[in-house]
Motif scaffolding. Structure first.
Motif, mmCIF file in Angstrom:
data_model
loop_
_atom_site.group_PDB
_atom_site.id
_atom_site.type_symbol
_atom_site.label_atom_id
_atom_site.label_comp_id
_atom_site.label_asym_id
_atom_site.label_seq_id
_atom_site.Cartn_x
_atom_site.Cartn_y
_atom_site.Cartn_z
ATOM 1 N N TRP A 94 -1.903 6.775 49.553
ATOM 2 C CA TRP A 94 -2.818 7.079 48.456
ATOM 3 C C TRP A 94 -4.165 6.361 48.565
ATOM 4 N N ASP A 95 -4.286 5.375 49.454
ATOM 5 C CA ASP A 95 -5.545 4.652 49.596
ATOM 6 C C ASP A 95 -6.641 5.634 49.995
ATOM 7 N N GLY A 96 -7.707 5.690 49.221
ATOM 8 C CA GLY A 96 -8.812 6.590 49.522
ATOM 9 C C GLY A 96 -8.676 7.966 48.913
ATOM 10 N N THR A 97 -7.575 8.225 48.211
ATOM 11 C CA THR A 97 -7.456 9.492 47.473
ATOM 12 C C THR A 97 -8.117 9.305 46.107
ATOM 13 N N SER A 98 -7.830 10.173 45.157
ATOM 14 C CA SER A 98 -8.565 10.068 43.894
ATOM 15 C C SER A 98 -7.821 10.702 42.731
ATOM 16 N N ILE A 99 -8.273 10.347 41.553
ATOM 17 C CA ILE A 99 -7.902 11.086 40.342
ATOM 18 C C ILE A 99 -8.812 12.298 40.295
ATOM 19 N N ASN A 100 -8.234 13.472 40.347
ATOM 20 C CA ASN A 100 -9.052 14.681 40.476
ATOM 21 C C ASN A 100 -8.866 15.693 39.357
ATOM 22 N N ARG A 101 -7.989 15.382 38.402
ATOM 23 C CA ARG A 101 -7.755 16.305 37.287
ATOM 24 C C ARG A 101 -7.528 15.518 36.004
ATOM 25 N N ASN A 105 -5.535 16.463 26.206
ATOM 26 C CA ASN A 105 -4.265 16.583 25.492
ATOM 27 C C ASN A 105 -3.144 17.069 26.398
ATOM 28 N N TYR A 106 -3.238 16.717 27.702
ATOM 29 C CA TYR A 106 -2.200 17.176 28.616
ATOM 30 C C TYR A 106 -1.914 16.129 29.692
ATOM 31 N N VAL A 107 -2.619 16.187 30.826
ATOM 32 C CA VAL A 107 -2.273 15.285 31.919
ATOM 33 C C VAL A 107 -3.506 14.773 32.666
ATOM 34 N N VAL A 108 -3.289 13.656 33.365
ATOM 35 C CA VAL A 108 -4.205 13.146 34.386
ATOM 36 C C VAL A 108 -3.445 13.223 35.705
ATOM 37 N N GLN A 109 -4.086 13.764 36.747
ATOM 38 C CA GLN A 109 -3.401 13.963 38.031
ATOM 39 C C GLN A 109 -4.173 13.298 39.156
ATOM 40 N N VAL A 233 4.020 5.154 32.741
ATOM 41 C CA VAL A 233 2.986 4.126 32.756
ATOM 42 C C VAL A 233 3.362 3.063 31.726
ATOM 43 N N ILE A 234 3.441 1.815 32.148
ATOM 44 C CA ILE A 234 3.786 0.733 31.229
ATOM 45 C C ILE A 234 2.610 -0.207 30.963
ATOM 46 N N GLU A 235 1.540 -0.048 31.731
ATOM 47 C CA GLU A 235 0.332 -0.843 31.471
ATOM 48 C C GLU A 235 -0.860 -0.119 32.090
ATOM 49 N N GLY A 236 -1.988 -0.119 31.361
ATOM 50 C CA GLY A 236 -3.218 0.448 31.897
ATOM 51 C C GLY A 236 -3.415 1.927 31.644
ATOM 52 N N ILE A 237 -2.653 2.515 30.733
ATOM 53 C CA ILE A 237 -2.817 3.952 30.454
ATOM 54 C C ILE A 237 -4.227 4.259 29.970
ATOM 55 N N GLU A 238 -4.896 3.267 29.365
ATOM 56 C CA GLU A 238 -6.246 3.497 28.849
ATOM 57 C C GLU A 238 -7.237 3.817 29.967
ATOM 58 N N HIS A 239 -6.954 3.359 31.184
ATOM 59 C CA HIS A 239 -7.843 3.655 32.306
ATOM 60 C C HIS A 239 -7.750 5.116 32.736
ATOM 61 N N LEU A 240 -6.716 5.804 32.286
ATOM 62 C CA LEU A 240 -6.527 7.217 32.603
ATOM 63 C C LEU A 240 -6.865 8.107 31.413
#
Length: 326
Positions: A94-101, A105-109, A233-240
């Motif tokens: 996953w190094d160098g990949t990204s959050i792209n979606r 009110n649904y998902v972060v991918q 997710v148990i910590e840091g959900i706010e970053h998503l």
């Protein structure tokens, strides 16, 4: 089914009768948070570092670090995908990949930006490590003996506070610290807020585990038994959850500059940190959790006027806390 519901209802009465007698003598009730805060040390279960998936994102615009910590599902659920996830993390895939979606009110991918978004014009796919397992859709749930032949656990009754059942499962309960749905012949993990699942294309594709998402909205329970749930997710959900929403179809970022770079994803045991992050959850078989679940379903603390008399399984999130690392 009616007979089974009657059994559960009788069990619920037996469990709640002493509490009702006590309630007539009390005028103040602790809040769910107060119950969690005073839960004895014996009621907390340590999460193994090998069951933590730690995702570090590129710093935000102000230079602040962004870390998301995921707890992986325990056996017997989703283990083929989780074994793949461990291999992917060990390979630093996953190094160098990204959050792209990011769909409101649904998902972060996250994962390979070209994998599920051919509209972006990116058709290259990052090569996956060798030896990843291929799962079937039957592995979204675990087959079990008929529930009619099993003694109903007390915890299952308490999770079904209102005894009206659940729109997506015959029974719902917390098991090993996780929300679980059950039918007569199977049981499965539930999509609650913060749940982490495996992105896939159309069946029979079930996804490898390279493309992951987390729920950031109302629990999409229609996904239960249709996609593999592998963690939460148990910590840091706010970053998503606070990321800008994607403007493309299904919330994909049309502008590549909007994607959030992933600097690394590692298993907790592989982090070069001392101490490494350490967490524990409230044992869902404990008396403290039973009191907490009851308080979530029947709010009697000063702010509330009318107790609801029930709670959706996803509205009884399992308490997780950070502790000092060894």
């Amino acid at each position: 089914m009616n007979k089974l519901l009657s059994i559960a209802s009788l069990a619920a009465l037996a469990v709640s009768a002493p509490a009702l007698a006590q309630e007539t003598e009390k005028t103040e009730y602790p809040s769910p948070n107060a119950i969690v805060d005073t839960a004895p040390a014996r009621d907390w279960v340590k999460i193994s570092p090998s069951d933590l998936l730690v995702m570090d994102l590129a710093p935000d615009a102000e230079g602040n670090a962004r870390r998301v910590v995921i707890q992986l599902m325990p056996k017997p659920f989703s283990q083929g995908w989780i074994r793949n996830i461990r291999k992917l993390a060990a390979a630093h895939w996953w190094d160098g990949t990204s959050i792209n979606r990011v769909q409101d009110n649904y998902v972060v991918q996250w994962g390979d930006a070209g994998y599920d978004n051919p509209e972006s014009g990116e058709t290259e796919q990052k090569a996956l490590p060798e030896g990843l397992e291929i799962m079937t859709d039957r592995q979204y749930e675990m087959i079990q003996q008929p529930v009619a032949l099993i003694k109903l656990p007390q915890n299952m009754v308490k999770a079904r506070e209102d005894q009206r059942g659940d729109g997506y499962a015959t029974w719902v309960r917390h098991k090993q610290g996780w929300p679980i749905g059950s039918g007569r012949f199977s049981q499965w993990p539930i999509h609650c807020y913060g749940a982490v699942g495996v992105g896939r294309n159309l069946s029979p594709d079930t996804g490898s585990g390279a493309e992951l998402y987390t729920v950031i909205g109302h629990a999409p329970r229609h996904l239960d038994r249709n996609i593999a749930v592998v963690g939460r997710v148990i910590e840091g959900i706010e970053h998503l959850s606070s990321l800008p929403r994607g403007k493309g179809q299904l919330g994909f970022y049309e502008d590549a500059s909007k994607r959030v770079p992933i600097t690394s994803i590692r298993l907790g045991e592989a982090l070069a940190e001392d101490p490494s992050p350490a967490f524990e959850y409230l044992d869902t078989e404990s008396e403290a959790f039973a009191q907490y679940a009851d308080a979530r379903a029947n709010r009697r603390d000063p702010f509330f006027i009318k107790p609801a008399g029930g709670a959706d399984i996803c509205n009884i999130p399992v308490p997780v806390r950070r502790v000092s690392g060894e």
